[in-house]
Design a protein around this motif. Structure first.
Motif, mmCIF file in Angstrom:
data_model
loop_
_atom_site.group_PDB
_atom_site.id
_atom_site.type_symbol
_atom_site.label_atom_id
_atom_site.label_comp_id
_atom_site.label_asym_id
_atom_site.label_seq_id
_atom_site.Cartn_x
_atom_site.Cartn_y
_atom_site.Cartn_z
ATOM 1 N N UNK A 1 -5.276 7.535 4.166
ATOM 2 C CA UNK A 1 -5.683 8.244 5.027
ATOM 3 C C UNK A 1 -6.776 9.433 4.538
ATOM 4 N N UNK A 2 -7.577 10.056 3.734
ATOM 5 C CA UNK A 2 -8.168 10.615 3.504
ATOM 6 C C UNK A 2 -10.338 9.743 3.588
ATOM 7 N N UNK A 3 -9.750 8.302 3.082
ATOM 8 C CA UNK A 3 -10.971 7.724 2.924
ATOM 9 C C UNK A 3 -10.703 7.403 4.357
ATOM 10 N N UNK A 4 -9.654 7.222 5.641
ATOM 11 C CA UNK A 4 -9.628 6.600 6.496
ATOM 12 C C UNK A 4 -10.555 7.672 7.854
ATOM 13 N N UNK A 5 -9.984 8.366 7.537
ATOM 14 C CA UNK A 5 -10.097 9.571 7.819
ATOM 15 C C UNK A 5 -12.092 9.867 7.734
ATOM 16 N N UNK A 6 -12.563 8.757 7.326
ATOM 17 C CA UNK A 6 -14.595 9.163 6.529
ATOM 18 C C UNK A 6 -14.789 8.527 8.004
ATOM 19 N N UNK A 7 -14.244 7.400 8.070
ATOM 20 C CA UNK A 7 -14.247 6.453 9.493
ATOM 21 C C UNK A 7 -14.488 6.785 10.446
ATOM 22 N N UNK A 8 -13.682 7.722 10.776
ATOM 23 C CA UNK A 8 -12.754 8.721 12.121
ATOM 24 C C UNK A 8 -14.318 8.652 12.885
ATOM 25 N N UNK A 9 -14.215 9.052 14.725
ATOM 26 C CA UNK A 9 -14.787 9.346 15.211
ATOM 27 C C UNK A 9 -14.404 9.822 16.435
ATOM 28 N N UNK A 10 -13.118 9.206 16.337
ATOM 29 C CA UNK A 10 -12.779 9.930 17.899
ATOM 30 C C UNK A 10 -11.802 11.656 17.504
ATOM 31 N N UNK B 1 -4.279 13.389 9.133
ATOM 32 C CA UNK B 1 -4.197 13.979 8.893
ATOM 33 C C UNK B 1 -2.080 14.219 9.159
ATOM 34 N N UNK B 2 -1.429 13.773 10.403
ATOM 35 C CA UNK B 2 -0.310 13.677 10.221
ATOM 36 C C UNK B 2 0.788 12.557 8.943
ATOM 37 N N UNK B 3 -0.202 11.968 9.447
ATOM 38 C CA UNK B 3 0.638 10.788 8.450
ATOM 39 C C UNK B 3 -0.528 10.869 7.121
ATOM 40 N N UNK B 4 -1.491 12.141 6.344
ATOM 41 C CA UNK B 4 -0.994 12.177 5.270
ATOM 42 C C UNK B 4 0.181 13.991 4.626
ATOM 43 N N UNK B 5 0.116 13.755 5.798
ATOM 44 C CA UNK B 5 0.765 15.165 5.992
ATOM 45 C C UNK B 5 2.810 14.870 5.743
ATOM 46 N N UNK B 6 2.682 14.022 6.369
ATOM 47 C CA UNK B 6 4.399 13.347 6.766
ATOM 48 C C UNK B 6 4.523 12.195 5.659
ATOM 49 N N UNK B 7 3.689 11.394 5.317
ATOM 50 C CA UNK B 7 4.071 10.795 4.462
ATOM 51 C C UNK B 7 2.729 10.549 2.768
ATOM 52 N N UNK B 8 2.944 11.650 3.007
ATOM 53 C CA UNK B 8 2.125 12.069 2.095
ATOM 54 C C UNK B 8 1.770 13.326 1.134
ATOM 55 N N UNK B 9 1.692 14.740 1.607
ATOM 56 C CA UNK B 9 2.011 15.423 1.279
ATOM 57 C C UNK B 9 3.698 15.706 0.780
ATOM 58 N N UNK B 10 4.207 15.192 2.131
ATOM 59 C CA UNK B 10 5.822 15.554 1.911
ATOM 60 C C UNK B 10 6.697 15.391 0.730
ATOM 61 N N UNK B 11 6.436 14.022 0.429
ATOM 62 C CA UNK B 11 6.289 13.029 -0.834
ATOM 63 C C UNK B 11 5.782 13.662 -1.935
ATOM 64 N N UNK C 1 -17.555 13.567 2.505
ATOM 65 C CA UNK C 1 -17.196 15.315 1.485
ATOM 66 C C UNK C 1 -15.866 13.947 1.863
ATOM 67 N N UNK C 2 -14.618 13.945 3.217
ATOM 68 C CA UNK C 2 -13.410 13.156 3.385
ATOM 69 C C UNK C 2 -13.828 11.499 2.304
ATOM 70 N N UNK C 3 -14.396 10.643 1.969
ATOM 71 C CA UNK C 3 -14.608 9.919 1.219
ATOM 72 C C UNK C 3 -14.330 10.066 -0.283
#
Length: 418
Positions: A107-116, A124-134, A185-187
């Motif tokens: 998720x953080x690697x993908x966020x390094x390509x985000x523009x919108x 970040x919701x995915x990183x929280x829901x499926x990531x940090x929550x796990x 930094x995100x990457x």
């Protein structure tokens, strides 16, 4: 209190023991858990705070819009705990934490390509829901299982990793942003998650127990009803997190409002969080000595009595003295919550219990931060916000006292020690 201590001792005598070759390995579990929580929870809870101004300057987005990136991650963490805690109970902690760590890194690697903006919200919701929550609830559940006796200190050390990360991840992110920009930094953060978290997660072995004369099902009957403990702890953590989130979110702007710079104000809260690491460990040890709920009530009382004192301070040196005193006690509240859930829920459903209870904690954090800002806008000052925080702390103390009374009452089930 004597009756409660005797009940704890009876619970200890019924508990299964660790296999003889494994007691030392449980400290590997604690250390690995602390390091995982430092990077993962430090990133998702407040690590995005370092990106607020850079994203505002880079894209011209409003600061409130950028701040919602962090909120989306916390909401994902809160809601995901409902799912991942139960999954960990069924399939084991290691596989869930491995999956969560992988999702966070990607998720953080993908966020390094985000523009919108919506892309940041979604990732970040995915990183929280499926990531940090796990990661959070399953790890805390596992640490408690590895310590049938003395779980308070172990949980305090593990949760201190989160506090360490919440102090150092934003600091490290700011350095990375200055060196290579937001995308770089995100990457790097995403890559570190995959490189660091996956090997650490592979160390999270399940607990191996010796068989005793009393079966696991019989032992679990000695715990208080989960329908009593979980709802009351959900209400308690909601109130305590509303209380603690007000200074976490609004102490820096409050100090700035007294005429000090952002760097000076940031130094105060950084010192508070660093001392909080010691508080988490100390109150974990206290939970082993006097019991999880009494330790929780002690930390709650400490936080509630001191929180409004910030309104009475004008001098920067006094802030630097007062904040760490407050921070030592406030930090013990989360250790008390986790130790209480570990001590009073059966191991087979502890992941579920941790997930549900901590979900309400994250809701409380979001609510307290919002209410602090709302009351400031309404009144032009922070007195009402910090007053509300003190009231929430007092209500939390009342709820925990009722739970303590019900558990140690004359007809209550026997609780097990942390």
């Amino acid at each position: 209190m004597e009756k409660y201590v005797m009940a704890i001792r009876r619970g200890i005598s019924a508990m299964p023991e660790l296999q003889p070759e494994l007691p030392r390995y449980r400290w590997v579990i604690v250390l690995a858990s602390a390091l995982i929580l430092a990077l993962a929870l430090g990133s998702i809870v407040n690590g995005m705070s370092a990106y607020v101004v850079p994203l505002e300057q880079l894209h011209g987005w409003d600061r409130a819009e950028v701040s919602l990136i962090n909120v989306s991650g916390i909401m994902g963490l809160a809601l995901g705990g409902l799912l991942t805690g139960s999954v960990a109970d069924r399939f084991g902690t290691r596989i869930v934490v491995l999956a969560g760590s992988t999702v966070m890194g990607i998720s953080y690697l993908a966020a390094s390509f985000a523009d919108d903006l919506w892309q940041y919200y979604l990732l970040m919701f995915i990183a929280g829901f499926f990531g940090a929550a796990g990661i959070f609830a399953p790890i805390m559940s596992l640490v408690g299982k590895w310590f049938p006796i003395g779980a308070g200190l172990a949980i305090g050390i593990a949760s201190a990793g989160q506090a360490l990360g919440q102090g150092f991840v934003p600091f490290g992110s700011a350095i990375l942003i200055n060196a290579m920009g937001v995308s770089g930094a995100l990457a790097v953060t995403g890559g570190l998650m995959l490189i660091v978290l996956l090997p650490l997660a592979s160390l999270l072995r399940p607990v191996a127990l010796l068989k005793t004369g009393q079966g696991a099902a019989d032992v679990e009957k000695d715990y208080p009803p989960i329908r009593l403990v979980v709802p009351m702890m959900c209400l308690a953590i909601l109130l305590c997190c509303i209380c603690m989130s007000v200074p976490l979110m609004h102490l820096v702007p409050h100090i700035q409002g007294r005429g000090y710079s952002a760097d000076q104000a940031g130094g105060v809260i950084f010192l508070m969080l660093m001392v909080g690491i010691l508080g988490r460990v100390a109150f974990g040890k206290l939970a082993d000595v006097i019991g999880a709920i009494p330790a929780y009530m002690t930390a709650t009382g400490w936080m509630t009595l001191l929180i409004y004192g910030f309104m009475l301070i004008d001098d920067l040196s006094t802030f630097y003295l007062y904040a760490p005193i407050y921070g030592f006690g406030y930090a013990g509240v989360m250790t008390g919550v986790l130790a209480t859930v570990a001590a009073h829920t059966p191991p087979s459903r502890r992941g579920f219990a941790m997930g549900v209870v901590t979900m309400f904690g994250w809701f409380g954090h979001a609510s307290g931060g919002f209410l602090g800002g709302y009351l400031y806008d309404m009144t032009g000052g922070y007195a009402a916000a910090y007053g509300l925080a003190a009231v929430a702390g007092a209500l939390n103390l009342s709820v925990v006292w009722v739970l303590f009374w019900k558990i140690q009452g004359p007809h209550a089930p026997t609780p097990l020690a942390a």
